[in-house]
Design a protein around this motif. Structure first.
Motif, short mmCIF file in Angstrom:
data_model
loop_
_atom_site.label_atom_id
_atom_site.label_comp_id
_atom_site.label_asym_id
_atom_site.label_seq_id
_atom_site.Cartn_x
_atom_site.Cartn_y
_atom_site.Cartn_z
N GLU A 103 0.87 -1.19 0.00
CA GLU A 103 0.00 0.00 0.00
C GLU A 103 0.90 1.23 0.00
OE1 GLU A 103 -2.97 0.30 3.26
OE2 GLU A 103 -2.44 -1.80 3.53
N PHE A 104 0.47 2.27 -0.70
CA PHE A 104 1.26 3.50 -0.71
C PHE A 104 0.38 4.69 -0.37
CE2 PHE A 104 3.77 0.59 -3.27
CZ PHE A 104 5.03 0.79 -2.72
N ILE A 105 0.90 5.54 0.51
CA ILE A 105 0.14 6.71 0.98
C ILE A 105 0.99 7.96 0.76
CG2 ILE A 105 -0.88 7.84 3.02
CD1 ILE A 105 -1.17 5.03 4.27
N CYS A 106 0.38 8.97 0.16
CA CYS A 106 1.07 10.25 -0.01
C CYS A 106 0.86 11.07 1.25
CB CYS A 106 0.52 10.97 -1.24
SG CYS A 106 1.43 12.47 -1.57
N SER A 107 1.94 11.28 2.01
CA SER A 107 1.79 12.00 3.28
C SER A 107 3.14 12.56 3.73
CB SER A 107 1.27 11.04 4.36
OG SER A 107 1.25 11.65 5.63
N ASP A 108 3.08 13.70 4.38
CA ASP A 108 4.22 14.20 5.14
C ASP A 108 4.42 13.23 6.32
OD1 ASP A 108 6.02 15.73 6.63
OD2 ASP A 108 4.48 17.13 7.34
N VAL A 109 5.65 12.95 6.66
CA VAL A 109 5.92 12.05 7.80
C VAL A 109 5.15 12.52 9.04
CG1 VAL A 109 7.69 11.36 9.47
CG2 VAL A 109 8.20 11.27 7.04
N TYR A 110 5.21 13.83 9.30
CA TYR A 110 4.60 14.34 10.54
C TYR A 110 3.08 14.22 10.54
CZ TYR A 110 9.18 16.53 11.23
OH TYR A 110 10.51 16.77 11.39
N ASP A 111 2.47 14.14 9.37
CA ASP A 111 1.01 14.08 9.29
C ASP A 111 0.49 12.64 9.32
OD1 ASP A 111 -1.43 15.41 9.10
OD2 ASP A 111 -1.56 14.98 6.96
N LEU A 112 1.41 11.67 9.29
CA LEU A 112 0.99 10.27 9.16
C LEU A 112 0.02 9.79 10.26
CD1 LEU A 112 1.35 8.03 7.12
CD2 LEU A 112 3.22 7.14 8.51
N PRO A 113 0.20 10.22 11.52
CA PRO A 113 -0.76 9.77 12.55
C PRO A 113 -2.20 10.17 12.22
CG PRO A 113 1.21 10.65 13.59
CD PRO A 113 1.34 10.95 12.12
N ASN A 114 -2.40 11.17 11.37
CA ASN A 114 -3.77 11.53 10.95
C ASN A 114 -4.25 10.71 9.76
OD1 ASN A 114 -3.83 13.65 12.81
ND2 ASN A 114 -2.67 14.97 11.39
N ARG A 115 -3.34 9.89 9.19
CA ARG A 115 -3.68 9.18 7.96
C ARG A 115 -3.72 7.66 8.12
NH1 ARG A 115 -2.16 11.87 3.46
NH2 ARG A 115 -3.64 10.40 2.55
N LEU A 116 -3.11 7.18 9.20
CA LEU A 116 -2.92 5.73 9.34
C LEU A 116 -3.07 5.37 10.81
CD1 LEU A 116 -1.88 3.30 7.54
CD2 LEU A 116 0.41 3.91 8.30
N ASP A 117 -3.73 4.24 11.08
CA ASP A 117 -3.93 3.86 12.48
C ASP A 117 -3.65 2.36 12.64
OD1 ASP A 117 -4.58 3.88 15.11
OD2 ASP A 117 -6.76 3.83 14.81
N ARG A 118 -2.37 2.00 12.64
CA ARG A 118 -1.94 0.60 12.72
C ARG A 118 -0.56 0.58 13.31
NH1 ARG A 118 -1.91 -1.56 6.70
NH2 ARG A 118 -3.36 0.11 6.30
N LYS A 119 -0.15 -0.54 13.87
CA LYS A 119 1.24 -0.66 14.32
C LYS A 119 1.94 -1.73 13.50
CE LYS A 119 0.84 1.19 19.00
NZ LYS A 119 1.75 2.35 18.93
N PHE A 120 3.25 -1.63 13.40
CA PHE A 120 4.01 -2.48 12.48
C PHE A 120 5.12 -3.24 13.22
CE2 PHE A 120 1.97 0.75 10.05
CZ PHE A 120 1.68 0.19 8.83
#
Ligand code: SAM
Length: 265
Positions: free
Chosen positions: A100-117
């Motif tokens: 999966e690929f998401i276009c996001s600023d690193v700092y904004d990622l918590p607003n775009r993704l909710d999972r742990k790896f």
């Protein structure tokens, strides 16, 4: 600080993506034909990735993310450049992979993704685009499972002190002041193009301190006297895929492994 830095850098990386996908350096045809784009350093650290979930920060147009997917990992790649993410999605489709690929600023990622790896991974030319390492470390902590691992492989900060010909020191080892430049790109080492960029020099002490403050224990930090990439003027290849400067007297790359510090430890 230039508040437009994200837009300036996005434009720059969109332009670079166009150059990179047709470059010999990235060899997209070879990659499509099966070549693994990962280097020995990160391959050895990451180990067997089969079945592991991996968040790949600043994945560019996805060759490393997709190399990990080919090895059996469940990968999410994120990047600021919309052109890079579009190309990554196209390659993923062409290869029939499930990254999966998401276009996001690193700092904004918590607003775009909710999972742990299981693994958060980032490599080669990433930290200089980020003004605030503690915020970056907070994002890593947010996305790494308590039992997970963070892996960084990065160019050594001493290389960014020099002028492009490595004849003199032009920049501080570490500074909060942005460096605003007009440059081409590393895949051809030509200076014909002059695209504005905004970046920051971060010393290794800044990186380690940011991680510790965000409760990521640094387990291993290794410095290498070579780069797997031929991107530095005057570098000499001592053996295949090992490029040295100053006869190997200067560190060119470092790797770091971190793990979330669980409260009970
Ligand atoms: C030098 S490349 C990383 C190279 C990558 N390891 C590879 O092998 O292709 C740096 C990447 O960072 C991305 N980037 C820059 N600033 C970013 C930000 N604030 N958030 C997310 N990605 C960013 C750029 O778009 C670019 O794709």
């Amino acid at each position: 600080m230039n508040t437009d830095y994200l837009e300036i850098n996005r434009r720059s990386w969109n332009w670079k993506t166009g150059q990179h996908i047709v470059s010999r350096f990235y060899d997209v045809d070879g990659f499509l034909a099966g070549k693994n784009s990962l280097n020995e350093i990160e391959t050895n650290i990451l180990g067997d990735v089969r079945g592991k979930s991996i968040l790949h920060l600043q994945c560019h147009f996805g060759q490393d993310s997709l190399s990990l997917a080919r090895l059996g990992a469940k990968v999410v790649g994120i990047d600021l450049s919309d052109a890079a993410i579009e190309k990554a999605q196209e390659l993923n489709k062409t290869l029939g992979l499930d990254a999966e690929f998401i276009c996001s600023d690193v700092y904004d990622l918590p607003n775009r993704l909710d999972r742990k790896f299981d693994i958060v991974f980032t490599s080669y030319g990433v930290l200089g685009w980020l003004p605030d390492l503690e915020r970056w470390a907070g994002v890593i902590g947010r996305f790494t499972k308590p039992s997970g691992m963070f892996v960084l492989v990065e160019f050594h900060p001493v290389v960014w002190m020099f002028d492009p010909d490595f004849t003199k020191i032009d920049y501080p080892y570490s500074s909060q002041e942005p460096i605003i430049e007009e440059t081409g790109t590393y895949t051809d080492m030509q200076e014909e193009a002059a695209i504005p960029t905004v970046n920051w020099n971060h010393g290794i002490g800044d990186v380690v301190t940011a991680l510790i403050r965000q409760k990521i224990a640094v387990e291993e930090l290794v410095e290498y006297d070579y780069s797997p990439y031929d991107i530095f003027h005057g570098a000499v290849e001592s053996e295949p895929g090992r490029f040295h400067l100053f006869d190997g007297k200067m560190p060119l790359v470092y790797s770091l492994v971190g793990r979330p510090k669980n409260d009970e430890t």
